[in-house]
Write a protein that holds these residues in place. Structure first.
Motif, mmCIF file in Angstrom:
data_model
loop_
_atom_site.group_PDB
_atom_site.id
_atom_site.type_symbol
_atom_site.label_atom_id
_atom_site.label_comp_id
_atom_site.label_asym_id
_atom_site.label_seq_id
_atom_site.Cartn_x
_atom_site.Cartn_y
_atom_site.Cartn_z
ATOM 1 N N ILE A 1 24.710 45.536 42.948
ATOM 2 C CA ILE A 1 25.595 44.553 43.584
ATOM 3 C C ILE A 1 26.600 44.261 42.395
ATOM 4 O O ILE A 1 26.390 44.113 41.504
ATOM 5 C CB ILE A 1 24.799 43.222 43.743
ATOM 6 C CG1 ILE A 1 23.368 43.434 45.013
ATOM 7 C CG2 ILE A 1 25.869 42.217 44.390
ATOM 8 C CD1 ILE A 1 22.572 42.513 44.764
ATOM 9 N N GLY A 2 27.900 44.078 42.800
ATOM 10 C CA GLY A 2 28.803 43.832 41.828
ATOM 11 C C GLY A 2 29.678 42.365 42.400
ATOM 12 O O GLY A 2 29.570 42.001 43.471
ATOM 13 N N VAL A 3 30.791 42.124 41.572
ATOM 14 C CA VAL A 3 31.511 41.048 41.717
ATOM 15 C C VAL A 3 30.606 39.658 42.205
ATOM 16 O O VAL A 3 30.634 38.987 43.225
ATOM 17 C CB VAL A 3 32.393 41.431 42.779
ATOM 18 C CG1 VAL A 3 33.717 40.243 43.049
ATOM 19 C CG2 VAL A 3 32.998 42.547 42.744
ATOM 20 N N THR A 4 29.819 39.644 41.296
ATOM 21 C CA THR A 4 28.794 38.492 41.570
ATOM 22 C C THR A 4 29.079 37.240 41.183
ATOM 23 O O THR A 4 28.662 36.093 41.598
ATOM 24 C CB THR A 4 27.356 38.696 41.434
ATOM 25 O OG1 THR A 4 27.230 39.435 40.027
ATOM 26 C CG2 THR A 4 26.797 39.827 42.376
ATOM 27 N N ASP B 1 37.123 35.429 41.203
ATOM 28 C CA ASP B 1 38.617 34.775 41.191
ATOM 29 C C ASP B 1 39.783 35.797 41.072
ATOM 30 O O ASP B 1 40.665 36.104 41.362
ATOM 31 C CB ASP B 1 38.308 33.645 40.203
ATOM 32 C CG ASP B 1 37.880 32.189 40.923
ATOM 33 O OD1 ASP B 1 37.679 32.529 41.982
ATOM 34 O OD2 ASP B 1 37.615 31.373 40.151
ATOM 35 N N PHE B 2 38.978 36.582 39.812
ATOM 36 C CA PHE B 2 39.781 37.543 39.376
ATOM 37 C C PHE B 2 40.248 38.641 40.571
ATOM 38 O O PHE B 2 41.546 39.012 40.666
ATOM 39 C CB PHE B 2 39.418 38.516 38.112
ATOM 40 C CG PHE B 2 40.164 39.860 37.869
ATOM 41 C CD1 PHE B 2 41.296 39.366 37.093
ATOM 42 C CD2 PHE B 2 39.859 40.803 38.286
ATOM 43 C CE1 PHE B 2 42.184 40.591 36.590
ATOM 44 C CE2 PHE B 2 40.631 42.075 37.561
ATOM 45 C CZ PHE B 2 41.614 41.908 37.121
ATOM 46 N N ARG C 1 41.838 46.497 42.527
ATOM 47 C CA ARG C 1 41.674 45.449 43.504
ATOM 48 C C ARG C 1 40.308 45.666 44.172
ATOM 49 O O ARG C 1 39.626 46.735 43.955
ATOM 50 C CB ARG C 1 42.815 45.348 44.461
ATOM 51 C CG ARG C 1 44.139 45.174 43.758
ATOM 52 C CD ARG C 1 44.281 44.001 42.975
ATOM 53 N NE ARG C 1 44.142 42.825 43.641
ATOM 54 C CZ ARG C 1 43.885 41.592 43.144
ATOM 55 N NH1 ARG C 1 43.679 41.277 41.885
ATOM 56 N NH2 ARG C 1 43.524 40.713 43.938
ATOM 57 N N ILE C 2 40.001 44.686 45.039
ATOM 58 C CA ILE C 2 38.648 44.935 45.582
ATOM 59 C C ILE C 2 38.295 46.280 46.251
ATOM 60 O O ILE C 2 37.349 47.106 46.271
ATOM 61 C CB ILE C 2 38.102 43.834 46.450
ATOM 62 C CG1 ILE C 2 36.750 43.820 46.680
ATOM 63 C CG2 ILE C 2 38.977 43.547 47.499
ATOM 64 C CD1 ILE C 2 35.661 43.427 45.632
#
Lengths: 267, 265
Positions: B61-64, B70-71, B150-151
């Protein structure tokens, strides 16, 4: 660190009166080094000890000490590179879950700390973390409400030392624990304001281990010709960065193994 | 995006991974790419790795954390697949020659003892289905030039997963306060940074529940025995030849990892 005193007695009293006025009537003043650029850390402590003398003469009771600017985050936030200490009195203590008035504070901020209560006296120089742990009765979680009396929280080390390390209020709470039952280096801490997480960290953020900060405090006391008496309540320094609070804010600090400390702020 | 485009970008990422080089951000090439497209590209990239002999052993799991969300301008985590080729044991030296532009993150890993099928999974179900937790390092890496992600880029690139190392000290989440457990990260014997479990979605178990539910929508269950990396509790640490990192989870234990060699960038 230079403990040399360069200011004369008259200047020390004058600066003490300036700090005392700002503390008791809650207004911001320019940092002291604006007027005394050559002021040393030793001068700062001379002002702080004069401040303590005046408070004690008025019947305040000293309950202990605090270490300040003990984490990389704090030193960076404040632009200094050496920790500092300040004294704590009964008048600064607030009970857990208290409503704390901000009208007698300038620009208060909260930070989470591990506090120590000592069962034996400690003397420096040469005090180390092992000696601190051996002399500790118990540890507990605490929130310190710091309040620099300097405009914009902008100061250098001599000024902040003279301002008693920005000490203002403190709240001890949670669970008392024996230090030897815990790994004091890895305790996690979460600071919530109005239900939202605003700061996080682990206790190693304080000089690698909170007991190191207490040892450092004892060694600074030795340079001032004092020891840390048995029974002292000592705060080891902010694990998290300091978070600004205003009336209406509710704060809870949650500590691994130590429970939580809560308070709210009112006019 | 049509199937041909999905395959094209999945294959491009697979080739970049195999040859240890970067490609331009996908969004620069395909400005209209959606998050759903990105997950399809990820699937293609992983299918190529599986076809080449790896097996899927878990999920990451990332971007937690809020700063990372926000970034990237998103409000939820992302996920990637863990494969057998990514696994290092504690004590192994990680060869940076197999990586491009690696950075280390300290995390808590969950190893499951029961299947977990979303939707409807709560943090309580996660604890129930957990065999044990261990401190771990994920070495994230990006096949995208200069980490200009980006995401959509990071999701297509398997959530920027590189390799990972599980510590040996197993903890029972019924005995450990995984939310308030401190995380202490040291680099070459010096304190680097600290964190706490709550940095991950309020609690690492919340992140795992989020993924169980997200995968559940796609009909994919967590399988008993799978490893779930729950998300970073530390700052990202760039690593070079000779670096040694130790992360310690309060009340649990440590994971130690060494690096040698030179990464591609």
């Amino acid at each position: 660190m230079s403990m040399e005193i360069t200011l004369n007695r008259e200047d020390i009293v004058r600066l003490c009166e300036r700090v005392e006025g700002a503390q008791t009537r809650a207004y911001a003043i320019p940092k002291l080094t604006d007027e005394y650029p050559g002021m040393t850390i030793g001068d700062g402590y001379a002002v702080q000890l004069e401040l303590r003398r005046r408070f004690l003469a008025r019947g305040h009771k000293q309950v202990g000490w605090k270490a300040g600017l003990t984490s990389k985050a704090k030193m960076k936030q404040m632009g200094v590179d050496v920790p500092s200490i300040g004294f704590l009195t009964d008048r600064m203590a607030r009970p857990e879950n208290a409503a704390i008035s901000t009208s007698d504070l300038v620009h208060p901020r909260v930070e989470c700390e591990v506090a120590f209560v000592m069962k034996h006296e400690l003397k420096g120089p040469g005090c180390n973390a092992a000696a601190v742990l051996a002399a500790t009765d118990y540890v507990l979680p605490a929130v310190e409400i710091i309040d620099s009396r300097f405009s914009g929280f902008k100061f250098d080390l001599p000024s902040v030392v003279a301002d008693n390390g920005s000490s203002a209020r403190f709240v001890g709470g949670g669970r008392a624990r024996y230090a030897h039952d815990l790994d004091l280096r890895t305790l996690g801490v979460v600071l919530e304001k109005n239900g939202e997480i605003v700061a996080m960290g682990a206790s190693a953020a304080v000089l690698g281990h909170p007991a190191e900060a207490i040892a450092m405090l004892v060694n600074i006391l030795a340079e001032l010709g004092e020891s840390l008496p048995a029974g002292s309540f000592v705060m080891s320094g902010g694990i998290t960065e300091a978070i600004a609070v205003k009336p209406g804010d509710s704060v809870i600090a949650r500590f691994q193994e130590l429970g939580s400390v809560s308070m709210r702020f009112v006019e | 995006m049509n199937e041909e485009q999905i395959q094209h970008y999945g294959d491009a990422l697979y080739d970049a991974w195999r040859e240890c080089r970067t490609i331009a951000p996908l969004l620069e090439q395909e400005p209209e790419i959606t998050l759903a497209d990105a997950y399809r590209i990820q699937l293609r990239y992983i299918e190529r790795r599986v076809a080449a002999g790896e097996t899927i052993v878990g999920k990451k799991i990332g971007v937690t954390s809020k700063p990372v969300q926000d970034f990237l301008g998103v409000f939820q985590p992302d996920f990637g697949q863990l494969t057998s080729g990514m696994v290092y044991q504690e004590g192994d030296v990680i060869d940076l020659g197999t990586l491009i532009q690696p950075k280390a993150e300290a995390e808590l890993a969950f190893v499951l003892k029961a299947d977990l099928q979303g939707p409807g999974v709560t943090a309580m179900d996660v604890i129930r289905a957990t065999d044990y937790v261990v401190p771990c390092f994920e070495i994230v890496d990006s096949r995208i030039t200069d980490w200009k992600i980006r995401i959509q880029d990071t999701v297509a690139d398997n959530a920027s997963c590189g390799v990972y190392v599980l510590g040996k000290t197993k903890g029972d989440p019924r005995k450990l306060d995984i939310t308030l457990a401190g995380m202490v990260l040291e680099k070459n014997g010096e304190l680097h940074s600290t964190g706490v479990g709550a940095a991950v979605q309020g609690s690492p178990a919340n992140a795992v529940a989020w993924l169980a539910n997200t995968l559940g929508e796609l009909g994919i269950p967590f399988k008993a025995g799978e490893v779930i990396l729950s998300g970073s509790q530390s700052a990202l640490v760039p690593v070079v030849d000779g670096d040694e990192l130790v992360c310690t989870v309060g009340g649990l234990g440590s994971c130690r990892v060494k690096f040698s060699g030179r990464s591609a960038v």
